[in-house]
Motif scaffolding. Structure first.
Motif, PDB file in Angstrom:
ATOM      1  N   HIS A  40      49.530  42.310  32.823  1.00  0.00           N
ATOM      2  CA  HIS A  40      50.165  43.473  32.187  1.00  0.00           C
ATOM      3  C   HIS A  40      49.129  44.052  31.244  1.00  0.00           C
ATOM      4  N   TRP A  41      48.836  45.348  31.390  1.00  0.00           N
ATOM      5  CA  TRP A  41      47.766  45.969  30.618  1.00  0.00           C
ATOM      6  C   TRP A  41      47.945  45.811  29.109  1.00  0.00           C
ATOM      7  N   ALA A  42      49.185  45.809  28.632  1.00  0.00           N
ATOM      8  CA  ALA A  42      49.432  45.790  27.191  1.00  0.00           C
ATOM      9  C   ALA A  42      49.419  44.393  26.591  1.00  0.00           C
ATOM     10  N   LYS A  43      49.445  43.357  27.427  1.00  0.00           N
ATOM     11  CA  LYS A  43      49.573  41.998  26.922  1.00  0.00           C
ATOM     12  C   LYS A  43      48.190  41.351  26.769  1.00  0.00           C
ATOM     13  N   GLU A  44      48.167  40.059  26.506  1.00  0.00           N
ATOM     14  CA  GLU A  44      46.907  39.362  26.237  1.00  0.00           C
ATOM     15  C   GLU A  44      46.211  38.962  27.550  1.00  0.00           C
ATOM     16  N   TRP A  45      44.978  39.379  27.692  1.00  0.00           N
ATOM     17  CA  TRP A  45      44.146  38.975  28.825  1.00  0.00           C
ATOM     18  C   TRP A  45      42.658  39.149  28.525  1.00  0.00           C
ATOM     19  N   ASP A  46      42.328  40.126  27.703  1.00  0.00           N
ATOM     20  CA  ASP A  46      40.923  40.379  27.403  1.00  0.00           C
ATOM     21  C   ASP A  46      40.328  39.173  26.667  1.00  0.00           C
ATOM     22  N   GLY A  47      39.164  38.732  27.111  1.00  0.00           N
ATOM     23  CA  GLY A  47      38.536  37.544  26.552  1.00  0.00           C
ATOM     24  C   GLY A  47      38.787  36.287  27.355  1.00  0.00           C
ATOM     25  N   MET A  48      39.727  36.357  28.312  1.00  0.00           N
ATOM     26  CA  MET A  48      40.005  35.222  29.181  1.00  0.00           C
ATOM     27  C   MET A  48      39.179  35.322  30.463  1.00  0.00           C
ATOM     28  N   LYS A  49      39.256  34.276  31.283  1.00  0.00           N
ATOM     29  CA  LYS A  49      38.454  34.242  32.508  1.00  0.00           C
ATOM     30  C   LYS A  49      39.321  33.955  33.729  1.00  0.00           C
ATOM     31  N   VAL A  50      38.837  34.427  34.874  1.00  0.00           N
ATOM     32  CA  VAL A  50      39.459  34.149  36.165  1.00  0.00           C
ATOM     33  C   VAL A  50      38.426  33.421  37.022  1.00  0.00           C
ATOM     34  N   ARG A  51      38.669  32.133  37.235  1.00  0.00           N
ATOM     35  CA  ARG A  51      37.745  31.302  38.019  1.00  0.00           C
ATOM     36  C   ARG A  51      36.298  31.479  37.546  1.00  0.00           C
ATOM     37  N   GLY A  52      36.121  31.478  36.223  1.00  0.00           N
ATOM     38  CA  GLY A  52      34.804  31.546  35.622  1.00  0.00           C
ATOM     39  C   GLY A  52      34.278  32.941  35.355  1.00  0.00           C
ATOM     40  N   THR A  53      34.964  33.960  35.868  1.00  0.00           N
ATOM     41  CA  THR A  53      34.520  35.351  35.675  1.00  0.00           C
ATOM     42  C   THR A  53      35.293  35.992  34.534  1.00  0.00           C
ATOM     43  N   PRO A  54      34.612  36.647  33.584  1.00  0.00           N
ATOM     44  CA  PRO A  54      35.350  37.363  32.529  1.00  0.00           C
ATOM     45  C   PRO A  54      36.380  38.308  33.139  1.00  0.00           C
ATOM     46  N   TRP A  55      37.573  38.329  32.547  1.00  0.00           N
ATOM     47  CA  TRP A  55      38.688  39.038  33.192  1.00  0.00           C
ATOM     48  C   TRP A  55      38.404  40.526  33.338  1.00  0.00           C
ATOM     49  N   LYS A  56      37.743  41.133  32.361  1.00  0.00           N
ATOM     50  CA  LYS A  56      37.396  42.551  32.509  1.00  0.00           C
ATOM     51  C   LYS A  56      36.554  42.775  33.761  1.00  0.00           C
ATOM     52  N   GLN A  57      35.575  41.926  33.957  1.00  0.00           N
ATOM     53  CA  GLN A  57      34.713  42.038  35.138  1.00  0.00           C
ATOM     54  C   GLN A  57      35.513  41.815  36.410  1.00  0.00           C
ATOM     55  N   TYR A  58      36.426  40.853  36.374  1.00  0.00           N
ATOM     56  CA  TYR A  58      37.245  40.557  37.556  1.00  0.00           C
ATOM     57  C   TYR A  58      38.143  41.740  37.903  1.00  0.00           C
ATOM     58  N   LEU A  59      38.698  42.394  36.895  1.00  0.00           N
ATOM     59  CA  LEU A  59      39.522  43.580  37.152  1.00  0.00           C
ATOM     60  C   LEU A  59      38.685  44.684  37.801  1.00  0.00           C
ATOM     61  N   ARG A  60      37.510  44.892  37.267  1.00  0.00           N
ATOM     62  CA  ARG A  60      36.647  45.968  37.752  1.00  0.00           C
ATOM     63  C   ARG A  60      36.131  45.694  39.165  1.00  0.00           C
ATOM     64  N   GLU A  61      35.772  44.459  39.453  1.00  0.00           N
ATOM     65  CA  GLU A  61      35.109  44.134  40.713  1.00  0.00           C
ATOM     66  C   GLU A  61      36.061  43.647  41.805  1.00  0.00           C
ATOM     67  N   THR A  62      37.235  43.167  41.422  1.00  0.00           N
ATOM     68  CA  THR A  62      38.133  42.569  42.414  1.00  0.00           C
ATOM     69  C   THR A  62      39.529  43.196  42.390  1.00  0.00           C
ATOM     70  N   SER A  63      40.244  43.016  41.279  1.00  0.00           N
ATOM     71  CA  SER A  63      41.654  43.434  41.240  1.00  0.00           C
ATOM     72  C   SER A  63      41.843  44.923  41.471  1.00  0.00           C
ATOM     73  N   TYR A  64      40.934  45.747  40.903  1.00  0.00           N
ATOM     74  CA  TYR A  64      41.069  47.207  40.978  1.00  0.00           C
ATOM     75  C   TYR A  64      39.816  47.853  41.566  1.00  0.00           C
ATOM     76  N   LYS A  65      39.127  47.133  42.413  1.00  0.00           N
ATOM     77  CA  LYS A  65      37.859  47.671  42.931  1.00  0.00           C
ATOM     78  C   LYS A  65      38.066  48.959  43.717  1.00  0.00           C
ATOM     79  N   ASP A  66      39.207  49.134  44.366  1.00  0.00           N
ATOM     80  CA  ASP A  66      39.504  50.381  45.073  1.00  0.00           C
ATOM     81  C   ASP A  66      40.232  51.381  44.185  1.00  0.00           C
ATOM     82  N   GLU A  67      41.064  50.871  43.297  1.00  0.00           N
ATOM     83  CA  GLU A  67      41.906  51.741  42.489  1.00  0.00           C
ATOM     84  C   GLU A  67      41.121  52.467  41.404  1.00  0.00           C
TER      85      GLU A  67
END
Length: 545
Positions: free
Chosen positions: A482-509
């Protein structure tokens, strides 16, 4: 106008000192302000009740717009839900204007309303009850939130048939980077404009499609935790809450859970830490107003508000904080279960206006919490790709419970909350492309747990579990925060979550979102660079620019 007024958000995760804080009340004044900010090369961001935990606010030395007066935005406890409405005449961002004609082709069942960005859920709830004709079909539970705020980050309610609040938007009005008042009505462009993180400009009004008023038939239920949402096959339930059920009982409970998830108008489950029962809040609506009550009724309305305030007092009390974490959690959770219906036959069956059903709890604003929430796509069954696989929902629920019992520090001291909802047509919504719907699941804690340093490791552990689910093809589900909740500063399988959003979760969006914004700007006289310079912040720069 306030000079160098210190800013902090409700969750106390963001603090800074803007050079100026403005409280705008007119479009003309807002236009002039943006033109001045452009001339001074200042960043401008707006907020209402400041409930976003991530750093999407203004910055040190920049411009902050408070869409609510500072007393309303910052006072805790907030009395707005128990006192008469204030007189907002003259504030152009506080109006609700109902269009005179129904939406064509809806048989009188839908009507558009132009809602000021500073209108709160409590403002709208009172308007809807007074008129008893039109309502929003979905919303967050909290009444202390503005329409501008809930729209910007694509907030949502519950129920498999419902998308996000932003999906209801039919027109966005905003002041752009040049200080001009603009609007967007094109359905394709609204897929970006109706959920733009504040990048589009300062939103002034939102036109939303309302539904004809119906009535919520609440059937609150306190049910054994093992039956409310049965554990998935072969899941080891923590021994503290493990009970023996027959296979027939478990299968009946599983089918009942699936029925509620697939058919209820609204579907939501709560577990308060270490309690043997869950609170199940699944209900349907009806056109029949007979037996209608204004819920919550007095004195329950005031008691709910008072409970929230007392929770906030306990949250900050050094003597309470001196108790072991588990004691704190048990006290909070026991009081929560005690205060929720049903309390005997008196409130086991409640019929109220639909909007009261959506906002069934008051006083939430009075107790600050921390909150991490993910949107998990419901995958198809491996055996039948035309049907949803509900075991992922069961696993997410029980993985969180297991994580609570696995941590002796009791890091989750408030609640585990889960809603089943639909997908979204908004480009950057966390639910987009979730064909079979979304499980919106979150963990909440007290400020004491954060101060003790036990919260951050816990939410990382829970997020790791939730992010590791796979679909029938073995690929990771596209679970998003959820964009408004806590996630920034955390990691997804070793990748910073911001990077994971940019490269994986929303790479097309992300490219699609920027393309639509650029199309709007080309027609209305601004560029993406203008948005970056006037309305972005470092977090959004990292994602989009």
């Amino acid at each position: 106008v306030y000079t160098a007024a210190e800013f902090e958000n409700w969750g106390l995760t963001v603090q800074h000192t803007p050079s100026y804080t403005f409280v705008p009340t007119t479009v003309a004044g807002l236009k002039n302000l943006i033109k001045w900010a452009k001339a001074k090369n200042k960043l401008v961001r707006a907020a209402g009740y400041r409930h976003t935990w991530t750093s999407m606010y203004s910055q040190d030395g920049e411009i902050f717009l408070s869409m609510l007066d500072l007393e309303t935005a910052t006072t805790i406890p907030d009395p707005s839900s128990i006192l008469p409405s204030k007189d907002y005449r003259g504030n152009e961002f506080k109006g609700i204007e109902l269009e005179t004609q129904d939406v064509p082709g809806t048989g009188g069942k839908k009507r558009l309303a132009r809602i000021g960005a500073a209108v709160t859920n409590e403002d709208f709830r009172r308007w809807a009850i007074a008129n008893n004709v039109w309502t929003v079909s979905l919303n967050v539970v909290m009444v202390e939130i503005t329409f501008g705020g809930s729209n910007a980050l694509m907030c949502h309610g519950g129920g498999i048939r419902h998308k996000t609040i932003s999906d209801l938007v039919r027109r966005i009005e905003y002041v752009d980077a040049n200080g001009e008042h603009q609007s967007v009505t094109d359905p394709v462009q609204l897929k970006a404009a109706a959920g733009s993180f504040g990048l589009l400009g300062i939103i002034t009004h939102i036109t939303i499609e309302l539904d004809a008023m119906t009535y919520a038939e609440l059937r609150p239920l306190k049910q054994d935790i093992g039956l409310a949402i049965p554990p998935p096959p072969n899941f080891k339930v923590p021994s503290a809450i493990s009970k023996s059920y027959t296979p027939a009982e478990l299968e009946a409970a599983r089918q009942d859970f699936i029925r509620k998830a697939e058919t209820s108008y609204y579907s939501e489950w709560f577990w308060f830490p270490y309690q043997p029962k869950a609170f199940v809040n699944c209900w349907d609506d009806t056109d029949d107003p007979s037996g209608l009550i204004d819920y919550p009724t007095y004195p329950d309305l005031f008691l709910q508000w008072l409970e929230g305030w007392l929770g906030g007092v306990m949250n900050d009390d050094p003597l309470f904080r001196a108790l072991p974490g588990r004691w704190q959690a048990v006290i909070f959770s026991s009081l929560a279960m005690l205060s929720l219906p049903p309390n005997g036959p008196l409130n086991s069956r409640i019929k109220t206006h639909l909007i009261n059903g959506l906002h069934f709890r008051r006083g939430i604003q009075n107790m600050r919490v921390r909150d991490m929430e993910l949107q998990i796509p419901i995958p198809p069954l491996a055996s039948d790709p035309t049907k949803p696989d509900w075991t992922v929902v069961q696993r997410a629920w029980w993985d969180a419970i297991d994580a609570v019992y696995a941590d002796p520090e009791a890091p989750m001291r408030i609640a585990l909350e889960m809603r089943v909802m639909g997908d979204s047509d908004i480009i950057m919504a966390a639910q987009t492309n979730n064909t079979f719907g979304t499980v919106s699941i979150e963990v909440l804690t007290s400020m004491a747990a954060v101060a003790e340093g036990v919260w951050d490791p816990f939410v990382q552990e829970v997020a790791t579990r939730w992010m590791n689910y796979t679909g029938p093809n073995g690929a990771y589900l596209n679970t998003r925060p959820h964009w408004a909740k806590e996630w920034d500063g955390m990691k997804v399988r070793g990748t910073p979550w911001k990077q994971y959003l940019r490269e994986t979760s929303y790479k097309d969006e992300i490219p699609a979102f920027k393309d639509v914004l650029a199309q709007i700007g080309q027609a209305q006289g601004w560029t993406l660079q203008d948005l970056k310079e006037r309305f972005s912040v470092p977090l959004l720069d990292d994602l989009f620019f």
